[in-house]
Design a protein around this motif. Sequence first.
Motif, PDB file in Angstrom:
ATOM      1  N   GLU A   1       4.959  -0.713   2.788  1.00 42.09           N
ATOM      2  CA  GLU A   1       4.609   0.576   2.203  1.00 42.09           C
ATOM      3  C   GLU A   1       5.351   0.726   0.885  1.00 42.09           C
ATOM      4  OE1 GLU A   1       4.334   5.356   3.308  1.00 42.09           O
ATOM      5  OE2 GLU A   1       5.230   3.943   4.729  1.00 42.09           O
TER       6      GLU A   1
ATOM      7  N   ASP B   1       4.708   1.262  -3.829  1.00 44.35           N
ATOM      8  CA  ASP B   1       3.904   1.422  -5.027  1.00 44.35           C
ATOM      9  C   ASP B   1       4.012   0.149  -5.861  1.00 44.35           C
ATOM     10  OD1 ASP B   1       2.980   2.121  -7.651  1.00 44.35           O
ATOM     11  OD2 ASP B   1       3.253   4.233  -7.128  1.00 44.35           O
TER      12      ASP B   1
ATOM     13  N   GLU C   1       0.848  -1.194   0.000  1.00 45.23           N
ATOM     14  CA  GLU C   1       0.000   0.000   0.000  1.00 45.23           C
ATOM     15  C   GLU C   1       0.885   1.247   0.000  1.00 45.23           C
ATOM     16  OE1 GLU C   1      -2.503   2.697  -0.334  1.00 45.23           O
ATOM     17  OE2 GLU C   1      -3.366   0.670  -0.273  1.00 45.23           O
ATOM     18  N   SER C   2       0.542   2.205  -0.868  1.00 44.93           N
ATOM     19  CA  SER C   2       1.352   3.422  -0.973  1.00 44.93           C
ATOM     20  C   SER C   2       0.836   4.553  -0.090  1.00 44.93           C
ATOM     21  CB  SER C   2       1.393   3.898  -2.428  1.00 44.93           C
ATOM     22  OG  SER C   2       0.084   4.172  -2.897  1.00 44.93           O
ATOM     23  N   ASP C   3      -0.424   4.483   0.330  1.00 45.57           N
ATOM     24  CA  ASP C   3      -1.013   5.564   1.127  1.00 45.57           C
ATOM     25  C   ASP C   3      -0.763   5.309   2.617  1.00 45.57           C
ATOM     26  OD1 ASP C   3      -3.189   7.913   1.036  1.00 45.57           O
ATOM     27  OD2 ASP C   3      -3.624   6.587   2.729  1.00 45.57           O
TER      28      ASP C   3
END
Length: 209
Positions: free
Chosen positions: A49, A51, A21-23
Motif C-alpha cells: 500500500e 503512492d 496501490e494507494s487506494d
Amino acid sequence: MGRGAQALRLARAGHSVTGLESDAGMLTAARESLASEPEGIRERVRLVEGDCRETGVHFLPGSFDVVLCHGVLMYVEEPDPMLAGLARVLAPGGLLSLLVRNADALAMRPGLAGDFGAALAAFDTATYTDRLGLTVRADRLDALRATLAGIAAPLHAWYGVRVFTDNVDDDVELPADERERVLALEDRAGRTDPYRGVAALLHLCGVRG
C-alpha cells in the motif's frame, strides 16, 4: 496496480511481481483475487500500500527489472514526479512500460462515433471523459519522450494501441477466427506509421541507462 489483474497475469506466467496501490479498496480487491490463486502463484506476488510518487519510502533504488504503469497517468495531474519515482527503482537496463491516452488523437473517438462537435472541441484540449464518466487527462508523445530522457530512461520504442477498436464495447464477443484477425490488425497498425500516431492509447517503453 488497481485490482491486480495484470499482476496476477504476470505471476501466472512465472514472474515475481510487486504491486503498488494507494487506494485501500483496490488493494483489498487485489488481495481477495490473490487469495483464490494456487500457492505457487501467491508466493510470487507482494502487495504494497503506497503512492508511486513516493517510491523511496518503499523500495531501494534499482530494485526492479521492469516497472509497468498502465492506465494510471491519466488520473495524475502532474505526471513527471510519478515517472521520476518509477524510473528511480529501475535497475540499469530496466524497462519502464507506460500505457497512456494519446492527447494527439482525442478527436478520433467522438469523430468516428459521429459526434462532430465533440471531435472539433477535442483539438483544443488535453482532457477527455473516460468510460467511467470521469474527466481525466491525456499525454502527448513528444512531451513524454522529453520526460523519459530527463529521468534517464529514454524512449526505446513506442506503439499505438486500439487503433481501430476504441469505439468497440468491452463486452463484445467475437468468434475465435474474427478475434484473431482483429488482434493481428491491431498489432500491425500499432507498429506502423501513420496508423500508430492516431491510436487511442500509446504504449511507450523507456530503458534505464
